[in-house]
Scaffold this motif. Structure first.
Motif, PDB file in Angstrom:
ATOM      1  N   SER A  52      37.251  20.946  43.918  1.00 21.85           N
ATOM      2  CA  SER A  52      38.174  20.157  43.093  1.00 21.85           C
ATOM      3  C   SER A  52      37.926  20.412  41.593  1.00 21.85           C
ATOM      4  N   ASP A  53      36.685  20.764  41.225  1.00 22.89           N
ATOM      5  CA  ASP A  53      36.412  21.057  39.807  1.00 22.89           C
ATOM      6  C   ASP A  53      37.137  22.331  39.347  1.00 22.89           C
ATOM      7  N   PHE A  54      37.244  23.326  40.244  1.00 22.33           N
ATOM      8  CA  PHE A  54      38.002  24.542  39.890  1.00 22.33           C
ATOM      9  C   PHE A  54      39.492  24.195  39.786  1.00 22.33           C
ATOM     10  N   LYS A  55      39.944  23.373  40.737  1.00 24.23           N
ATOM     11  CA  LYS A  55      41.379  23.042  40.746  1.00 24.23           C
ATOM     12  C   LYS A  55      41.769  22.291  39.480  1.00 24.23           C
ATOM     13  N   LYS A  56      40.840  21.432  38.991  1.00 23.85           N
ATOM     14  CA  LYS A  56      41.127  20.711  37.740  1.00 23.85           C
ATOM     15  C   LYS A  56      41.358  21.687  36.590  1.00 23.85           C
ATOM     16  N   LYS A  57      40.702  22.840  36.678  1.00 25.68           N
ATOM     17  CA  LYS A  57      40.870  23.852  35.618  1.00 25.68           C
ATOM     18  C   LYS A  57      42.043  24.781  35.917  1.00 25.68           C
ATOM     19  N   LYS A  58      42.876  24.377  36.875  1.00 22.43           N
ATOM     20  CA  LYS A  58      44.077  25.147  37.254  1.00 22.43           C
ATOM     21  C   LYS A  58      43.729  26.515  37.842  1.00 22.43           C
ATOM     22  N   ILE A  59      42.522  26.621  38.414  1.00 17.71           N
ATOM     23  CA  ILE A  59      42.160  27.871  39.091  1.00 17.71           C
ATOM     24  C   ILE A  59      42.679  27.774  40.524  1.00 17.71           C
ATOM     25  N   LYS A  60      43.497  28.776  40.921  1.00 17.11           N
ATOM     26  CA  LYS A  60      44.017  28.784  42.296  1.00 17.11           C
ATOM     27  C   LYS A  60      42.921  29.272  43.231  1.00 17.11           C
ATOM     28  N   ILE A  61      42.825  28.651  44.406  1.00 16.67           N
ATOM     29  CA  ILE A  61      41.765  29.041  45.345  1.00 16.67           C
ATOM     30  C   ILE A  61      42.379  29.531  46.654  1.00 16.67           C
ATOM     31  N   PHE A  62      41.952  30.723  47.056  1.00 11.72           N
ATOM     32  CA  PHE A  62      42.381  31.259  48.345  1.00 11.72           C
ATOM     33  C   PHE A  62      41.174  31.291  49.274  1.00 11.72           C
ATOM     34  N   LYS A  63      41.286  30.567  50.410  1.00  8.94           N
ATOM     35  CA  LYS A  63      40.195  30.534  51.387  1.00  8.94           C
ATOM     36  C   LYS A  63      40.473  31.550  52.504  1.00  8.94           C
ATOM     37  N   ASP A  64      39.418  31.864  53.234  1.00  8.14           N
ATOM     38  CA  ASP A  64      39.555  32.851  54.316  1.00  8.14           C
ATOM     39  C   ASP A  64      39.974  32.144  55.606  1.00  8.14           C
ATOM     40  N   VAL A  65      41.256  31.845  55.716  1.00  8.46           N
ATOM     41  CA  VAL A  65      41.717  31.052  56.865  1.00  8.46           C
ATOM     42  C   VAL A  65      42.747  31.774  57.747  1.00  8.46           C
ATOM     43  N   THR A  66      43.091  33.014  57.406  1.00  7.41           N
ATOM     44  CA  THR A  66      44.031  33.732  58.276  1.00  7.41           C
ATOM     45  C   THR A  66      43.378  35.017  58.780  1.00  7.41           C
ATOM     46  N   ALA A  67      43.683  35.386  60.007  1.00  5.54           N
ATOM     47  CA  ALA A  67      43.087  36.598  60.589  1.00  5.54           C
ATOM     48  C   ALA A  67      43.529  37.850  59.841  1.00  5.54           C
ATOM     49  N   SER A  68      44.737  37.797  59.292  1.00  5.68           N
ATOM     50  CA  SER A  68      45.275  39.000  58.632  1.00  5.68           C
ATOM     51  C   SER A  68      45.008  39.001  57.129  1.00  5.68           C
ATOM     52  N   SER A  69      44.263  38.016  56.643  1.00  5.23           N
ATOM     53  CA  SER A  69      43.977  37.918  55.206  1.00  5.23           C
ATOM     54  C   SER A  69      45.266  37.942  54.391  1.00  5.23           C
ATOM     55  N   ALA A  70      46.153  37.008  54.709  1.00  5.32           N
ATOM     56  CA  ALA A  70      47.496  36.998  54.112  1.00  5.32           C
ATOM     57  C   ALA A  70      47.518  37.125  52.581  1.00  5.32           C
ATOM     58  N   PRO A  71      46.561  36.524  51.845  1.00  5.58           N
ATOM     59  CA  PRO A  71      46.668  36.630  50.376  1.00  5.58           C
ATOM     60  C   PRO A  71      46.552  38.058  49.832  1.00  5.58           C
ATOM     61  N   VAL A  72      46.170  39.031  50.675  1.00  2.53           N
ATOM     62  CA  VAL A  72      46.073  40.406  50.143  1.00  2.53           C
ATOM     63  C   VAL A  72      47.415  40.883  49.607  1.00  2.53           C
ATOM     64  N   SER A  73      48.510  40.283  50.109  1.00  4.74           N
ATOM     65  CA  SER A  73      49.832  40.754  49.663  1.00  4.74           C
ATOM     66  C   SER A  73      49.992  40.585  48.150  1.00  4.74           C
ATOM     67  N   LEU A  74      49.206  39.687  47.553  1.00  7.04           N
ATOM     68  CA  LEU A  74      49.281  39.505  46.088  1.00  7.04           C
ATOM     69  C   LEU A  74      48.924  40.797  45.349  1.00  7.04           C
ATOM     70  N   PHE A  75      48.084  41.618  45.998  1.00  4.76           N
ATOM     71  CA  PHE A  75      47.690  42.861  45.330  1.00  4.76           C
ATOM     72  C   PHE A  75      48.832  43.874  45.251  1.00  4.76           C
ATOM     73  N   TYR A  76      49.867  43.678  46.070  1.00  2.00           N
ATOM     74  CA  TYR A  76      51.014  44.600  45.998  1.00  2.00           C
ATOM     75  C   TYR A  76      51.985  44.192  44.896  1.00  2.00           C
ATOM     76  N   GLU A  77      51.743  43.035  44.302  1.00  2.00           N
ATOM     77  CA  GLU A  77      52.710  42.516  43.329  1.00  2.00           C
ATOM     78  C   GLU A  77      52.323  42.824  41.893  1.00  2.00           C
ATOM     79  N   ASP A  78      51.254  43.609  41.716  1.00  3.47           N
ATOM     80  CA  ASP A  78      50.860  44.083  40.391  1.00  3.47           C
ATOM     81  C   ASP A  78      50.506  42.918  39.450  1.00  3.47           C
TER      82      ASP A  78
END
Ligand SMILES: Cc1cc2nc3c(=O)[nH]c(=O)nc-3n(C[C@H](O)[C@H](O)[C@H](O)COP(=O)(O)O)c2cc1C
Length: 177
Positions: A52-78
């Motif tokens: 919650s301390d990171f979130k207060k600083k508006k830092i987005k948090i991605f946890k390892d909760v999907t088998a396919s590591s869904a947040p990796v798609s962010l790397f395709y968006e430059d």
């Protein structure tokens, strides 16, 4: 996207070593998204850090909760100018050095490489003797030959800086921030 508008992807793995130092740097920077390995999420709690301390600083948090590591798609968006993995456990260093990509952190490292996003890794096990904080006390550990070999192997990767202390990390980050 213009480099100055791009973000930093920062990955925390399950290490007590260099954890406080990494968080101090995270708190001093802007435009960071945080990616946590499952062990990273646990270890943060062991050392008394609250998400919650990171979130207060508006830092987005991605946890390892999907088998396919869904947040990796962010790397395709430059949107990321650099990936920082700090601290990097001996486990994560080994997996990255051998090209595994079966969890969130090893996946974003692989995708950063494939998308030509530069990576900076602060490895924990780089010396034969390491004095490190366990929760509540300091302990001495003796990284194995395989841990040191994996660190050397990872240093050979293109588009990747592998550093072994916080001074080196801070110097390299200055080039990217
Ligand atoms: C309190 C605590 C501290 C730890 N510190 C380290 C460490 O400094 N270096 C390390 O390589 N592993 C450390 N570990 C072990 C890793 O968390 C474990 O190997 C885990 O599987 C790593 O997963 P990850 O690389 O996906 O984060 C620690 C574990 C605990 C419970």
């Amino acid at each position: 996207m213009d480099k100055k508008n791009k973000r930093i992807a920062w990955a925390i793995t399950g290490s007590g070593h260099f954890l406080k130092e990494s968080i101090d740097i995270i708190n001093s920077l802007n435009n960071i998204d945080l990616f946590l390995s499952r062990a990273g999420e646990e270890v943060l709690k062991w050392y008394g850090y609250k998400l919650s301390d990171f979130k207060k600083k508006k830092i987005k948090i991605f946890k390892d909760v999907t088998a396919s590591s869904a947040p990796v798609s962010l790397f395709y968006e430059d949107i990321y100018k650099v990936l920082i993995v700090s601290p990097a456990t001996s486990n994560t260093v080994a997996q990255m050095a051998y090209g595994f990509s079966d969890n969130l952190i090893t996946n974003i490292f692989a995708q950063a490489g494939k998308c030509k996003v530069h990576s900076i890794i602060l490895a924990c096990d780089t010396e034969p003797v390491v004095i490190t904080p366990a929760p509540g006390k300091m302990v001495t550990v003796y990284p194995r030959e395989i841990d040191l070999e994996n660190y050397e192997l990872l240093k050979k990767f293109k588009n990747t800086d592998v550093v072994r202390n916080v001074d080196e990390l801070e110097k390299i980050i200055k080039k990217w921030h």
